[in-house]
Scaffold this motif. Structure first.
Motif, PDB file in Angstrom:
ATOM      1  N   ILE A 204      27.055  -9.427 -25.901  1.00  0.00           N
ATOM      2  CA  ILE A 204      27.166  -8.424 -27.029  1.00  0.00           C
ATOM      3  C   ILE A 204      27.171  -6.888 -26.494  1.00  0.00           C
ATOM      4  N   TYR A 205      26.244  -6.843 -25.434  1.00  0.00           N
ATOM      5  CA  TYR A 205      25.975  -5.452 -24.790  1.00  0.00           C
ATOM      6  C   TYR A 205      27.339  -5.190 -24.139  1.00  0.00           C
ATOM      7  N   VAL A 206      27.965  -6.220 -23.561  1.00  0.00           N
ATOM      8  CA  VAL A 206      29.141  -6.004 -22.513  1.00  0.00           C
ATOM      9  C   VAL A 206      30.336  -5.421 -23.816  1.00  0.00           C
ATOM     10  N   TRP A 207      30.363  -6.135 -24.900  1.00  0.00           N
ATOM     11  CA  TRP A 207      31.349  -5.502 -25.883  1.00  0.00           C
ATOM     12  C   TRP A 207      30.899  -4.232 -26.372  1.00  0.00           C
ATOM     13  N   ARG A 208      29.838  -3.970 -26.595  1.00  0.00           N
ATOM     14  CA  ARG A 208      29.525  -2.709 -27.135  1.00  0.00           C
ATOM     15  C   ARG A 208      29.930  -1.619 -25.933  1.00  0.00           C
ATOM     16  N   ALA A 209      29.736  -1.932 -24.804  1.00  0.00           N
ATOM     17  CA  ALA A 209      30.254  -0.816 -23.826  1.00  0.00           C
ATOM     18  C   ALA A 209      31.562  -0.705 -23.805  1.00  0.00           C
ATOM     19  N   LEU A 210      32.511  -1.678 -23.715  1.00  0.00           N
ATOM     20  CA  LEU A 210      33.912  -1.714 -23.763  1.00  0.00           C
ATOM     21  C   LEU A 210      34.383  -1.129 -24.830  1.00  0.00           C
ATOM     22  N   ARG A 211      33.767  -1.225 -26.140  1.00  0.00           N
ATOM     23  CA  ARG A 211      34.443  -0.741 -27.165  1.00  0.00           C
ATOM     24  C   ARG A 211      34.457   0.863 -27.100  1.00  0.00           C
ATOM     25  N   LEU A 212      33.446   1.206 -26.485  1.00  0.00           N
ATOM     26  CA  LEU A 212      33.463   2.833 -26.338  1.00  0.00           C
ATOM     27  C   LEU A 212      34.574   3.575 -25.587  1.00  0.00           C
ATOM     28  N   LEU A 213      35.352   2.855 -24.784  1.00  0.00           N
ATOM     29  CA  LEU A 213      36.302   3.316 -24.188  1.00  0.00           C
ATOM     30  C   LEU A 213      36.093   4.185 -23.332  1.00  0.00           C
ATOM     31  N   PRO A 214      34.990   4.128 -22.434  1.00  0.00           N
ATOM     32  CA  PRO A 214      34.436   5.016 -21.770  1.00  0.00           C
ATOM     33  C   PRO A 214      35.331   5.924 -20.570  1.00  0.00           C
ATOM     34  N   TYR A 215      35.047   7.043 -20.137  1.00  0.00           N
ATOM     35  CA  TYR A 215      35.671   7.584 -18.748  1.00  0.00           C
ATOM     36  C   TYR A 215      35.353   6.611 -17.534  1.00  0.00           C
ATOM     37  N   PRO A 216      36.421   6.302 -16.989  1.00  0.00           N
ATOM     38  CA  PRO A 216      35.756   5.255 -15.782  1.00  0.00           C
ATOM     39  C   PRO A 216      35.321   5.876 -14.518  1.00  0.00           C
ATOM     40  N   SER A 217      34.118   6.493 -14.639  1.00  0.00           N
ATOM     41  CA  SER A 217      33.365   7.310 -13.535  1.00  0.00           C
ATOM     42  C   SER A 217      33.261   6.323 -12.290  1.00  0.00           C
ATOM     43  N   ASN A 218      32.887   6.659 -11.028  1.00  0.00           N
ATOM     44  CA  ASN A 218      32.715   5.824  -9.998  1.00  0.00           C
ATOM     45  C   ASN A 218      31.152   5.115 -10.396  1.00  0.00           C
TER      46      ASN A 218
END
Length: 304
Positions: free
Chosen positions: A271-285
């Motif tokens: 669930i936490y991983v899904w919440r992270a991915l759905r944010l479409l975050p900037y892929p920083s290092n």
């Protein structure tokens, strides 16, 4: 003469508080330095030690607020911030300490660079006995703006290294709820605002690692929940770009996922991983490093 407030939170720091306060008083600066100490109903000899400390230089003074009951880190912080009147604020926990040259160096940068709201530096890491266990804690310090702090997912900055311009926030309790377990993150984010961050790679403070510290006694899940709360707060203030805020939030969700995998709670982790991915975050290092660590945790868990 510029006035500086050093905000020091302490609880059961009888072994360390004298070193902390003396390290402030020993700073070579012409500024007016007022130390504000919030003693959160310590059950050891912290109060007695504070009463015996003599503040010798004329430009230094200290006010100690001994709470009759334990308020918790958030309320202790907010009450101290009500007493701040200086142009600059230093954050220093009662178990950490300054090294020579810290105040004069950081204040000089703030005076010469009006666009800079926050100056921080590298720190060494010491154990309970004060022995240096790591010469440089920060591998890559954050500079630039609040966007860069979020891209770095709050890594690369240590609370005991921070000096800020006073943001003159009237009521910090609006920003820091009384049940919050972290205060350094909202302090630096709201003090920085839309200003610039300046980083020095010089080691000018010592961060003490002890088992009883807040970061050690607070669970990863609680810590990350608090982190996400304070990061989301900044959305309403317009300090940063939403994509970079999402990067910080995504990294926090991934760290929570790693903790749940260790706890053998795979459904919650997913669930936490899904919440992270759905944010479409900037892929920083730093976000990618956090993802890599998650993969390592998954592999380790699969083998055990």
């Amino acid at each position: 003469m510029n006035k500086v407030n050093v905000v020091t939170l302490t609880y059961n720091h009888e072994k360390y508080i004298a070193k902390c306060i003396n390290s402030i008083v020993e700073q070579d600066t012409d500024a007016e330095v007022e130390i504000l100490v919030g003693n959160d109903c310590s059950t050891d000899c912290t109060k007695d030690i504070l009463e015996k400390i003599e503040i010798a230089p004329d430009n230094f003074s200290m006010k100690v607020f001994n709470h009759s009951q334990n308020l918790g880190v958030a309320q202790n912080f907010c009450k101290l911030m009500e007493e701040v009147t200086g142009e600059y604020i230093v954050f220093l926990d009662g178990d950490d300490f300054m090294l020579p040259g810290k105040l004069s160096t950081q204040l000089d940068i703030l005076k010469k660079n009006p666009e800079v709201n926050l100056v921080h530096h590298n720190v060494c890491e010491v154990n309970e006995d004060g022995v240096v266990t790591k010469q440089r804690r920060i591998k890559k310090g954050v500079a630039g703006s609040i966007n860069d702090i979020f891209k770095a997912c709050q890594s690369g900055i240590q609370s005991c290294s921070i000096v800020v311009r006073n943001p003159y926030i009237k009521d910090w309790s609006v920003i820091v709820p009384k049940d919050s377990k972290i205060v350094d993150l909202p302090f630096l984010l709201h003090s920085l605002g839309k200003g610039k961050v300046f980083y020095l790679n010089d080691v000018l403070s010592a961060y003490r690692v002890i088992d009883s510290s807040i970061t050690r006694t607070t669970s990863v899940l609680t810590f990350e929940k608090n982190t996400r709360f304070h990061v989301r707060q900044t959305i309403d203030f317009g300090y940063a770009k939403r994509s970079f805020i999402n990067t910080s939030l995504a990294a926090s969700y991934i760290r929570s996922a790693s903790a749940e995998i260790v706890n053998k709670k795979l459904k919650l982790a997913s669930i936490y991983v899904w919440r992270a991915l759905r944010l479409l975050p900037y892929p920083s290092n730093e976000l990618l490093r956090t993802l890599l660590n998650l993969i390592k945790v998954v592999i380790k868990s699969a083998k055990s």
